[in-house]
Design an enzyme around this catalytic site. Structure first.
Site, mmCIF file in Angstrom:
data_model
loop_
_atom_site.group_PDB
_atom_site.id
_atom_site.type_symbol
_atom_site.label_atom_id
_atom_site.label_comp_id
_atom_site.label_asym_id
_atom_site.label_seq_id
_atom_site.Cartn_x
_atom_site.Cartn_y
_atom_site.Cartn_z
ATOM 1 N N GLY A 19 0.817 -1.218 0.000
ATOM 2 C CA GLY A 19 0.000 0.000 0.000
ATOM 3 C C GLY A 19 0.845 1.259 0.000
ATOM 4 O O GLY A 19 2.023 1.232 0.337
ATOM 5 N N ARG A 23 -3.027 8.342 2.987
ATOM 6 C CA ARG A 23 -3.952 8.990 3.919
ATOM 7 C C ARG A 23 -3.383 9.146 5.328
ATOM 8 O O ARG A 23 -3.958 9.823 6.164
ATOM 9 C CB ARG A 23 -5.287 8.231 3.956
ATOM 10 C CG ARG A 23 -6.130 8.541 2.718
ATOM 11 C CD ARG A 23 -7.538 8.067 2.916
ATOM 12 N NE ARG A 23 -7.645 6.627 2.723
ATOM 13 C CZ ARG A 23 -8.588 5.861 3.284
ATOM 14 N NH1 ARG A 23 -9.485 6.410 4.080
ATOM 15 N NH2 ARG A 23 -8.622 4.576 3.050
ATOM 16 N N ASP A 112 -1.774 -3.887 7.111
ATOM 17 C CA ASP A 112 -2.337 -2.733 7.823
ATOM 18 C C ASP A 112 -3.535 -3.128 8.684
ATOM 19 O O ASP A 112 -4.311 -2.288 9.110
ATOM 20 C CB ASP A 112 -2.720 -1.622 6.836
ATOM 21 C CG ASP A 112 -3.832 -2.032 5.886
ATOM 22 O OD1 ASP A 112 -4.323 -3.175 5.987
ATOM 23 O OD2 ASP A 112 -4.212 -1.198 5.039
ATOM 24 N N GLY A 148 -16.268 -5.026 0.901
ATOM 25 C CA GLY A 148 -16.886 -6.060 0.088
ATOM 26 C C GLY A 148 -17.919 -6.795 0.929
ATOM 27 O O GLY A 148 -17.755 -6.964 2.138
ATOM 28 N N ASN A 178 -16.428 -8.342 4.139
ATOM 29 C CA ASN A 178 -15.146 -9.022 4.017
ATOM 30 C C ASN A 178 -14.084 -8.282 4.817
ATOM 31 O O ASN A 178 -13.846 -7.098 4.602
ATOM 32 C CB ASN A 178 -14.755 -9.063 2.529
ATOM 33 C CG ASN A 178 -13.387 -9.680 2.302
ATOM 34 O OD1 ASN A 178 -12.931 -10.496 3.104
ATOM 35 N ND2 ASN A 178 -12.751 -9.309 1.198
ATOM 36 N N ASN A 368 22.020 3.636 50.161
ATOM 37 C CA ASN A 368 21.053 4.727 50.105
ATOM 38 C C ASN A 368 21.639 5.882 49.293
ATOM 39 O O ASN A 368 22.725 6.371 49.591
ATOM 40 C CB ASN A 368 20.723 5.196 51.520
ATOM 41 C CG ASN A 368 19.559 6.170 51.500
ATOM 42 O OD1 ASN A 368 18.404 5.757 51.517
ATOM 43 N ND2 ASN A 368 19.861 7.448 51.436
ATOM 44 N N TYR A 378 29.083 11.252 31.778
ATOM 45 C CA TYR A 378 29.417 11.560 30.381
ATOM 46 C C TYR A 378 30.400 12.716 30.328
ATOM 47 O O TYR A 378 30.192 13.746 30.984
ATOM 48 C CB TYR A 378 28.110 11.930 29.673
ATOM 49 C CG TYR A 378 28.208 12.112 28.175
ATOM 50 C CD1 TYR A 378 28.875 11.189 27.384
ATOM 51 C CD2 TYR A 378 27.613 13.217 27.567
ATOM 52 C CE1 TYR A 378 28.946 11.358 26.006
ATOM 53 C CE2 TYR A 378 27.665 13.389 26.193
ATOM 54 C CZ TYR A 378 28.347 12.453 25.419
ATOM 55 O OH TYR A 378 28.409 12.620 24.064
HETATM 56 C C1 UD1 Z 1 -10.321 -4.944 0.320
HETATM 57 C C2 UD1 Z 1 -11.271 -6.040 -0.172
HETATM 58 C C3 UD1 Z 1 -12.654 -5.806 0.428
HETATM 59 C C4 UD1 Z 1 -12.564 -5.788 1.934
HETATM 60 C C5 UD1 Z 1 -11.542 -4.752 2.392
HETATM 61 C C6 UD1 Z 1 -11.308 -4.895 3.871
HETATM 62 C C7 UD1 Z 1 -10.479 -6.668 -2.382
HETATM 63 C C8 UD1 Z 1 -10.699 -6.529 -3.830
HETATM 64 N N1 UD1 Z 1 -11.309 -6.011 -1.600
HETATM 65 O O1 UD1 Z 1 -10.819 -3.735 -0.212
HETATM 66 O O2 UD1 Z 1 -13.543 -6.826 0.034
HETATM 67 O O3 UD1 Z 1 -13.833 -5.509 2.496
HETATM 68 O O4 UD1 Z 1 -10.282 -4.948 1.725
HETATM 69 O O5 UD1 Z 1 -10.495 -3.859 4.313
HETATM 70 O O6 UD1 Z 1 -9.613 -7.388 -1.968
HETATM 71 N N2 UD1 Z 1 -2.811 -4.081 -1.905
HETATM 72 C C9 UD1 Z 1 -1.637 -4.385 -2.539
HETATM 73 N N3 UD1 Z 1 -1.568 -4.272 -3.890
HETATM 74 C C10 UD1 Z 1 -2.634 -3.900 -4.648
HETATM 75 C C11 UD1 Z 1 -3.827 -3.586 -3.981
HETATM 76 C C12 UD1 Z 1 -3.894 -3.704 -2.614
HETATM 77 O O7 UD1 Z 1 -0.646 -4.737 -1.897
HETATM 78 O O8 UD1 Z 1 -2.489 -3.837 -5.884
HETATM 79 C C13 UD1 Z 1 -2.869 -4.197 -0.451
HETATM 80 C C14 UD1 Z 1 -3.124 -2.852 0.226
HETATM 81 O O9 UD1 Z 1 -1.920 -2.204 0.558
HETATM 82 C C15 UD1 Z 1 -3.901 -3.234 1.464
HETATM 83 C C16 UD1 Z 1 -4.658 -4.479 1.020
HETATM 84 O O10 UD1 Z 1 -3.980 -4.991 -0.098
HETATM 85 O O11 UD1 Z 1 -3.068 -3.581 2.541
HETATM 86 C C17 UD1 Z 1 -6.103 -4.179 0.681
HETATM 87 O O12 UD1 Z 1 -6.165 -3.243 -0.381
HETATM 88 P P1 UD1 Z 1 -7.185 -2.045 -0.399
HETATM 89 O O13 UD1 Z 1 -6.927 -1.234 -1.585
HETATM 90 O O14 UD1 Z 1 -7.225 -1.365 0.929
HETATM 91 O O15 UD1 Z 1 -8.548 -2.844 -0.606
HETATM 92 P P2 UD1 Z 1 -10.002 -2.360 -0.252
HETATM 93 O O16 UD1 Z 1 -10.539 -1.605 -1.401
HETATM 94 O O17 UD1 Z 1 -10.031 -1.731 1.076
#
Ligand code: UD1
Ligand code: MG
Length: 455
Positions: A19, A23, A112, A148, A178, A368, A378
């Site tokens: 990621g 933010r 994360d 999701g 999810n 004491n 130091y």
């Molecule tokens: C994802 C899930 C969603 C779930 C949510 C929970 C998918 C498609 N969706 O959505 O169903 O409810 O997490 O928080 O999986 N990451 C990568 N490479 C990429 C994309 C993402 O390493 O190309 C990593 C991100 O850094 C993160 C994690 O995967 O740690 C999830 O990615 P994020 O973009 O946050 O997915 P969401 O849209 O939140």
């Protein structure tokens, strides 16, 4: 009779850390932000190591800081780079070489989402052991926006996961979401992942499609449920603080379970590695940094700050004490208000009750240390040792200029600056002798009243 042999299932955990974390508005990579004294990714790796699984960490290009941190935490971890950000399934496939080894179980975790417990990972793996091809961890968030949705049929089978932006109004009304944590049968994982397409609004390869793909392959998918706190993800500083609050509640509950008394637990800040013995009492507003052990029966009084320190059985610390790394207090030691201890062993029963700095020192048993005593450790270049024997008495407001040895039973007169060793049972003065000038104050006032210069 033969005893049943437990067959350990091998497990690969793919930890997604690619990621951007924009933010967080921070120059520090998101997964290296800290709760309870440990980085987010360290929490996830901690859960992975406690189930003896192999971690494979997926990073994006240029995340050397993350790689370095993970290497220090989990020397056995493998790294894979996801060169382009094309979705969660694409990210998992970056670790294709690891997937191809064919472990019994594959678990996907987000770096994360730090509060995931080994128990929950074990539940997902249990579903695989029970014959499922895919097991997904669901939860019912207070606000499902952005998650999701898990589509489950009347028989409880998980049919699909629908990302919110692809979901119909009816699907959006589903409150089971999810969490992101998923387990896949190792012998099918690669085949499942490679069938996932990017034919969706975002043109991403969604890991969530693994459920429908598995279904089409005739593999069962199941949803397990946990509470929202366990799957809180961190995307912002506010969420980081929320995750820490959940962790603190867990750590305090564990401390209570272990027989610790906390007068106002919500004011005590703990680290994941804080070790507290039975009958330890912690007064309100105490902060534990990393690496602290407190033995049975010790008392930590209000507003004390401890890190990298050991507090022996029955010792008393604070209020307002600061124990820095290397502070080692043996049994029944007293360290009182406004006393700072660093890299020093204070042996059984010794006391430093008020306003002191004790750094790079050994204080012998029963000694004491008077109020205001400072070890001058130091010289601007190096740190030097102050070694004080047993049952010595250091008078108040003394400066002990290290390197220095003070023998057993020695006395140091208060207000001394001690620069050379003091033999056992000796008395050392290191200050000007007091002078008395009878009636001088009367003459001085007369001179000053007349506006003349004092003699
Ligand atoms: C994802 C899930 C969603 C779930 C949510 C929970 C998918 C498609 N969706 O959505 O169903 O409810 O997490 O928080 O999986 N990451 C990568 N490479 C990429 C994309 C993402 O390493 O190309 C990593 C991100 O850094 C993160 C994690 O995967 O740690 C999830 O990615 P994020 O973009 O946050 O997915 P969401 O849209 O939140
Ligand atoms: Mg997310």
């Amino acid at each position: 009779m033969t005893t049943g042999k437990v067959i350990e299932r091998t497990c690969l955990v793919v930890v997604l850390a690619a990621g951007e974390g924009t933010r967080m508005r921070s120059s520090r990579p998101k997964v290296l932000h800290v709760i309870g004294g440990r980085s987010l990714i360290a929490h996830v790796l901690g859960a992975v190591s406690s189930i003896d699984a192999q971690p494979a960490v997926v990073v994006s290009p240029g995340q050397e800081a993350v790689v370095k941190a993970v290497k220090a935490l989990a020397p056995g971890a493998e790294f894979y780079v996801q060169c382009e950000r094309r979705g969660t399934a694409h990210a998992v496939l970056a670790a294709k070489a690891a997937l191809a080894r064919g472990t019994a179980d594959v678990v996907v975790a987000f770096a994360d989402t730090p509060l995931i417990t080994p128990r929950t990972i074990a539940r997902l793996r249990g579903a695989l052991a029970g014959g499922a091809g895919v097991a997904v961890l669901g939860f019912r968030p207070a606000d499902p926006t952005g998650y999701g949705r898990l589509i489950v049929d009347a028989g409880g089978r998980l049919l699909a996961i629908r990302e919110e932006n692809e979901a119909s109004a009816a699907e959006r009304a589903i409150d089971l979401c999810n969490s992101g944590l998923m387990a896949l049968a190792g012998n099918a994982a690669l085949a499942i992942l490679e069938q996932i397409r990017d034919d969706n609004a975002k043109r991403e390869f969604y890991l969530t499609d693994a459920v429908a793909v598995a279904g089409a392959m005739g593999l069962a998918a199941v949803a397990l449920e946990t509470d929202e706190d366990e799957v809180r993800g961190v995307n912002t500083q506010a969420q980081l603080a929320e995750a820490d609050a959940v962790l603190q509640r867990r750590l305090r509950a564990a401390a209570h379970e272990a027989g610790v008394t906390m007068v106002a637990p919500e004011t005590v800040y703990l680290c994941s590695d804080t070790k507290l013995g039975r009958d330890v009492t912690i007064e309100p507003y105490v902060v534990f940094g990393p690496g602290v052990t407190v033995e049975d029966g010790a008392l930590i009084r209000s507003f004390s700050h401890l890190e990298g320190a050991h507090v022996g059985r029955g010792a008393r610390v604070g209020p307002f004490a600061r124990l820095r790394p290397g502070a080692n207090l043996e049994a029944d030691v007293h360290v009182g208000n406004f006393v700072e201890v660093k890299e020093a062993r204070i042996e059984a029963g010794a006391k430093a009750n008020h306003l002191s700095y004790i750094g790079n020192a050994r204080i012998g048993p029963g000694t004491n240390i008077g109020a205001g005593t400072i070890t001058c450790n130091y010289d601007g270049f190096r740190k030097h040792l102050t070694d004080i024997g047993k049952d010595a008495f250091i008078g108040s407001n003394s400066a002990l200029v290290a390197p220095l040895k003070i023998g057993d039973g020695a006395y140091v007169a208060c207000g001394s600056v001690i620069t050379s060793d003091v033999p056992a049972d000796a008395l050392a003065f290191g200050r000007a002798r007091q002078a008395i000038k009878e009636g001088f104050a009367i003459r001085l006032r007369a001179v000053l009243r007349a506006g003349r210069k004092a003699p």
